[in-house]
Design a protein around this motif. Structure first.
Motif, PDB file in Angstrom:
ATOM      1  N   ILE A 181       0.863  -1.180   0.000  1.00 55.06           N
ATOM      2  CA  ILE A 181       0.000   0.000   0.000  1.00 55.06           C
ATOM      3  C   ILE A 181       0.898   1.228   0.000  1.00 55.06           C
ATOM      4  O   ILE A 181       1.650   1.458   0.947  1.00 55.06           O
ATOM      5  N   VAL A 182       0.843   2.003  -1.078  1.00 50.59           N
ATOM      6  CA  VAL A 182       1.725   3.156  -1.233  1.00 50.59           C
ATOM      7  C   VAL A 182       0.900   4.402  -1.522  1.00 50.59           C
ATOM      8  O   VAL A 182      -0.264   4.332  -1.908  1.00 50.59           O
ATOM      9  N   GLY A 188      -4.075   7.992   4.388  1.00 51.56           N
ATOM     10  CA  GLY A 188      -4.833   6.971   5.093  1.00 51.56           C
ATOM     11  C   GLY A 188      -4.360   5.549   4.883  1.00 51.56           C
ATOM     12  O   GLY A 188      -5.126   4.599   5.059  1.00 51.56           O
ATOM     13  N   LYS A 189      -3.076   5.376   4.537  1.00 51.62           N
ATOM     14  CA  LYS A 189      -2.550   4.019   4.285  1.00 51.62           C
ATOM     15  C   LYS A 189      -2.633   3.159   5.544  1.00 51.62           C
ATOM     16  O   LYS A 189      -3.087   2.016   5.503  1.00 51.62           O
ATOM     17  N   SER A 190      -2.173   3.703   6.675  1.00 50.77           N
ATOM     18  CA  SER A 190      -2.189   2.928   7.920  1.00 50.77           C
ATOM     19  C   SER A 190      -3.614   2.695   8.415  1.00 50.77           C
ATOM     20  O   SER A 190      -3.919   1.629   8.970  1.00 50.77           O
ATOM     21  N   SER A 191      -4.507   3.661   8.199  1.00 44.08           N
ATOM     22  CA  SER A 191      -5.911   3.475   8.586  1.00 44.08           C
ATOM     23  C   SER A 191      -6.534   2.332   7.797  1.00 44.08           C
ATOM     24  O   SER A 191      -7.307   1.524   8.336  1.00 44.08           O
ATOM     25  N   LEU A 192      -6.210   2.246   6.510  1.00 40.02           N
ATOM     26  CA  LEU A 192      -6.713   1.159   5.678  1.00 40.02           C
ATOM     27  C   LEU A 192      -6.219  -0.188   6.196  1.00 40.02           C
ATOM     28  O   LEU A 192      -6.993  -1.149   6.301  1.00 40.02           O
ATOM     29  N   ILE A 193      -4.913  -0.261   6.525  1.00 41.72           N
ATOM     30  CA  ILE A 193      -4.344  -1.496   7.067  1.00 41.72           C
ATOM     31  C   ILE A 193      -5.077  -1.918   8.341  1.00 41.72           C
ATOM     32  O   ILE A 193      -5.452  -3.086   8.510  1.00 41.72           O
ATOM     33  N   ASN A 194      -5.294  -0.985   9.251  1.00 44.73           N
ATOM     34  CA  ASN A 194      -5.942  -1.307  10.518  1.00 44.73           C
ATOM     35  C   ASN A 194      -7.369  -1.800  10.308  1.00 44.73           C
ATOM     36  O   ASN A 194      -7.840  -2.706  11.000  1.00 44.73           O
ATOM     37  N   GLN A 200      -5.479  -2.550  15.818  1.00 45.21           N
ATOM     38  CA  GLN A 200      -4.661  -1.343  15.803  1.00 45.21           C
ATOM     39  C   GLN A 200      -3.210  -1.768  15.611  1.00 45.21           C
ATOM     40  O   GLN A 200      -2.390  -1.729  16.519  1.00 45.21           O
ATOM     41  N   GLN A 201      -2.891  -2.171  14.376  1.00 48.02           N
ATOM     42  CA  GLN A 201      -1.564  -2.702  14.086  1.00 48.02           C
ATOM     43  C   GLN A 201      -0.538  -1.602  13.878  1.00 48.02           C
ATOM     44  O   GLN A 201       0.636  -1.766  14.197  1.00 48.02           O
ATOM     45  N   THR A 202      -0.935  -0.482  13.309  1.00 46.95           N
ATOM     46  CA  THR A 202      -0.002   0.611  13.043  1.00 46.95           C
ATOM     47  C   THR A 202      -0.547   1.909  13.622  1.00 46.95           C
ATOM     48  O   THR A 202      -1.755   2.086  13.774  1.00 46.95           O
ATOM     49  N   ILE A 203       0.349   2.827  13.923  1.00 43.94           N
ATOM     50  CA  ILE A 203      -0.021   4.099  14.526  1.00 43.94           C
ATOM     51  C   ILE A 203      -0.640   5.020  13.474  1.00 43.94           C
ATOM     52  O   ILE A 203      -0.114   5.173  12.366  1.00 43.94           O
ATOM     53  N   VAL A 204      -1.772   5.630  13.814  1.00 44.20           N
ATOM     54  CA  VAL A 204      -2.464   6.542  12.912  1.00 44.20           C
ATOM     55  C   VAL A 204      -2.596   7.899  13.588  1.00 44.20           C
ATOM     56  O   VAL A 204      -3.111   8.001  14.700  1.00 44.20           O
ATOM     57  N   THR A 205      -2.119   8.963  12.924  1.00 43.67           N
ATOM     58  CA  THR A 205      -2.305  10.332  13.399  1.00 43.67           C
ATOM     59  C   THR A 205      -2.580  11.228  12.197  1.00 43.67           C
ATOM     60  O   THR A 205      -2.487  10.790  11.046  1.00 43.67           O
ATOM     61  N   ASP A 206      -2.906  12.480  12.476  1.00 46.36           N
ATOM     62  CA  ASP A 206      -3.098  13.454  11.400  1.00 46.36           C
ATOM     63  C   ASP A 206      -1.776  14.042  10.918  1.00 46.36           C
ATOM     64  O   ASP A 206      -1.758  14.858   9.990  1.00 46.36           O
ATOM     65  N   THR A 231       3.598   1.219   4.010  1.00 45.48           N
ATOM     66  CA  THR A 231       4.837   1.925   3.675  1.00 45.48           C
ATOM     67  C   THR A 231       4.768   3.376   4.108  1.00 45.48           C
ATOM     68  O   THR A 231       3.690   3.929   4.346  1.00 45.48           O
ATOM     69  N   ALA A 232       5.936   3.989   4.197  1.00 49.32           N
ATOM     70  CA  ALA A 232       6.008   5.420   4.490  1.00 49.32           C
ATOM     71  C   ALA A 232       5.505   6.210   3.291  1.00 49.32           C
ATOM     72  O   ALA A 232       5.588   5.765   2.138  1.00 49.32           O
TER      73      ALA A 232
END
Length: 240
Positions: A181-182, A188-194, A200-206, A231-232
């Protein structure tokens, strides 16, 4: 049967990602002199003397911080602590025992039976004289290593594998679909993963750039194994 899980925890900038890379024998985690580069949990398979296990890198814990990201990093580390079979509590010989080390020691006291105290950055025999300061943390005599140089790593890993109950790897020929996912930062890449994994596998912030390492997350859907790779965020080179 599953492989044993070994988590590396400690305050920021003690060398957790350097040790993680040394154990899994590849530059898997980002290493930098800047504090707080690692944030999410990162898993890799590792092997030593014929024994296979899972090593987990975590972000630096700052227990009393009110920062949203620091709280999220602490949560991710706590998940790793709970699910691990062995915890490597990493401290810095060059700095000695800090107040944050003492606070982390209090958190880990409930898991005392599976904690190994590791004094990193013990580069020479002179540094060996400094590791006695860590006895005050309450986890016994620390193992002295220098992860960046590889000093004492063989002896340390010999002791580590003695403390883990190993099981043979199950034979599994099932193919895994790998999906990366790039995109640019903060889409919203990490939000999609979660949402896909339901955890809550990865940290999500604004804040753009929250994810820094690439993180592999595994899911089984209709008997098909899928590995999602978070990915970053991508930036134009001239702006980064």
């Amino acid at each position: 049967m599953r492989k044993s899980v070994v988590a590396i925890v400690g305050r920021p900038n003690v060398g957790k990602s350097t040790l993680f890379n040394r154990i899994c024998r590849r530059k898997s985690a980002i290493v930098d002199f800047e504090e707080g580069v690692t944030r999410d949990r990162k898993y890799e398979e590792a092997e030593w003397a014929g024994h296979n296990f899972i090593i987990v890198d975590t972000g630096g814990i700052i227990p009393k911080s009110v920062s949203g990201i620091d709280k999220a990093v602490k949560f991710q580390a706590e998940v790793a602590i709970e699910e691990s079979d062995l915890i490597l509590f990493l401290v810095d010989t060059k700095v000695g025992t800090t107040d944050i080390d003492m606070e982390i020691a209090r958190i880990l006291s409930a898991y005392r039976e599976k904690v190994i105290l590791v004094a990193n950055k013990t580069d020479n025999e002179k540094d060996e004289l400094e590791i006695y300061d860590f006895l005050k943390l309450g986890f016994g005599y620390p193992h002295s290593i220098a992860a960046i140089q590889g000093r004492n790593m063989g002896n340390f890993l010999d002791e580590l594998v003695k403390k883990i109950d190993f099981a043979p790897d199950p034979q599994d020929d099932e193919e895994t679909i790998k999906v990366a996912i790039v995109g640019k930062p903060n889409v919203g890449k990490s939000s999609l993963i979660n949402n896909l994994t339901g955890q809550q596998q990865t940290i999500v912030t604004d804040i753009p750039g929250t994810t820094r390492d690439s993180i592999d997350l595994h899911l089984k859907y209709h008997n098909q194994k899928i590995t999602f790779i978070d990915t970053a965020g991508l930036r134009r080179k001239k702006k980064h």
